[in-house]
Scaffold this motif. Structure first.
Motif, PDB file in Angstrom:
ATOM      1  N   GLN A 157      11.581  -3.095  -3.932  1.00 39.67           N
ATOM      2  CA  GLN A 157      10.172  -3.421  -4.129  1.00 39.67           C
ATOM      3  C   GLN A 157      10.051  -4.701  -4.954  1.00 39.67           C
ATOM      4  N   PHE A 184      -3.705  -6.154  -2.897  1.00 41.66           N
ATOM      5  CA  PHE A 184      -3.045  -4.932  -3.364  1.00 41.66           C
ATOM      6  C   PHE A 184      -3.810  -4.194  -4.451  1.00 41.66           C
ATOM      7  N   ASN A 191      -4.933  -0.519  -4.156  1.00 41.40           N
ATOM      8  CA  ASN A 191      -5.510  -0.233  -2.846  1.00 41.40           C
ATOM      9  C   ASN A 191      -4.559   0.632  -2.025  1.00 41.40           C
ATOM     10  N   SER A 192      -5.128   1.404  -1.125  1.00 42.71           N
ATOM     11  CA  SER A 192      -4.309   2.158  -0.175  1.00 42.71           C
ATOM     12  C   SER A 192      -3.602   1.166   0.745  1.00 42.71           C
ATOM     13  N   LEU A 193      -2.589   1.648   1.455  1.00 40.57           N
ATOM     14  CA  LEU A 193      -1.850   0.780   2.367  1.00 40.57           C
ATOM     15  C   LEU A 193      -2.763   0.234   3.461  1.00 40.57           C
ATOM     16  N   ILE A 210       5.199  -3.445  -0.040  1.00 35.59           N
ATOM     17  CA  ILE A 210       4.526  -2.156   0.179  1.00 35.59           C
ATOM     18  C   ILE A 210       5.495  -0.970   0.056  1.00 35.59           C
ATOM     19  N   HIS A 244       4.503   2.343  -1.548  1.00 33.44           N
ATOM     20  CA  HIS A 244       3.642   3.256  -0.809  1.00 33.44           C
ATOM     21  C   HIS A 244       4.462   4.315  -0.055  1.00 33.44           C
ATOM     22  N   GLU A 298       6.776   8.555  -3.055  1.00 34.72           N
ATOM     23  CA  GLU A 298       5.801   9.131  -3.986  1.00 34.72           C
ATOM     24  C   GLU A 298       6.204   8.893  -5.438  1.00 34.72           C
ATOM     25  N   ALA A 342       5.025   0.060  -8.602  1.00 34.87           N
ATOM     26  CA  ALA A 342       4.740  -1.147  -7.820  1.00 34.87           C
ATOM     27  C   ALA A 342       4.983  -2.412  -8.625  1.00 34.87           C
TER      28      ALA A 342
END
Length: 274
Positions: free
Chosen positions: A72, A105, A164-166, A202, A205, A208, A212
């Motif tokens: 990441q 993001f 933000n969500s993916l 990403i 994402h 779990e 990030a």
């Protein structure tokens, strides 16, 4: 020693925030990074690693961990790069575009909503130089106060800025890509860079609880090596001593309450009635 540069390599456990390794080196070559990681980590186990955008990392990490690696890139470092792409004295149009990039993001919708209104006003008066010069200064101060209030609200509520969500991130990014030809070359290059490294941006994402950002290690650096204390860093031992002292503080070795100077002094006074 003196003004010679040293390179610090650190591995921090993202969950416990505990240091796994922290060493100084004379260089930051691929081979140095490789040997450091091999000596400190079990390369046979799957691993999730967050790094900045250092060019050496992808190849070195792939060589060491192969298909067991989930790599990441730190979103904090990406945001710093985005901010640097814009001049210090921006127009509202530029500020809006900057926040649209930051909004890929992170949820920056409130800031963007306000900037859209200010950008519309800017279009009306930008041709009148005297009026615009006074207006832009006032508008910037108003916007910065608004951003500061949002930050204070998050602090009061002990919240981090929302990720933000993916799906949302993909939509925001694709919206910018559709307009890429209308942007400055610098912004076009940044969008192309994000597209190239999308998979590594990403990755959090897909796992779990995965981090990030490198915020934990940035905080660790800020508390373990105070850069304003320049004199103590003029030798190798000065830096090493400071790193060791910081580790001892984080381990709570100085938490035990010690006798005060007065208490020590009173212990040497004869015939005192305790």
């Amino acid at each position: 020693e003196g003004r010679c540069q040293k390179f610090r390599l650190t591995i921090l456990d993202a969950k416990t925030k505990q240091k796994l390794a922290d060493e100084l080196f004379d260089d930051k070559s691929s081979e140095t990074i490789k040997q450091f990681l091999i000596s400190k980590l079990d390369t046979s186990e799957p691993i999730f690693i967050v790094t900045d955008f250092g060019t050496s990392y992808p190849k070195v990490l792939k060589e060491i961990f192969g298909d067991k690696l989930l790599h990441q890139y730190c979103l904090l470092h990406l945001n710093k790069l985005i901010v640097k792409d814009f001049p210090k004295k921006t127009t509202m149009s530029q500020e809006l575009l900057k926040y649209r990039l930051l909004n890929i993001f992170y949820n920056r919708e409130k800031e963007i909503e306000m900037l859209r209104q200010l950008e519309l006003k800017e279009r009306e008066i930008i041709q009148n130089e005297d009026v615009y010069k006074a207006w832009i200064k006032k508008a910037k101060n108003e916007f910065y106060r608004f951003v500061h209030e949002l930050e204070l609200d998050r602090r009061r509520n002990k919240e981090n800025i929302e990720l933000n969500s993916l799906n949302k991130a993909e939509k925001n990014f694709n919206d910018l890509l559709n307009e890429i030809n209308s942007f400055d070359i610098t912004v076009q290059k940044r969008l192309k860079m994000i597209k190239e490294h999308w998979k590594n941006l990403i990755m959090f994402h897909l796992v779990e609880g995965a981090p990030a950002t490198n915020n934990a290690i940035e905080n660790y650096y800020s508390t373990s090596l105070k850069t304003h204390r320049k004199k103590q860093f003029r030798t190798d031992m000065g830096i090493i001593n400071q790193l060791q002292l910081s580790s001892m503080k984080r381990a709570g070795m100085f938490d035990e309450q010690k006798p005060t100077l007065l208490e020590r002094f009173l212990a040497f006074i004869p015939f005192i009635n305790y």
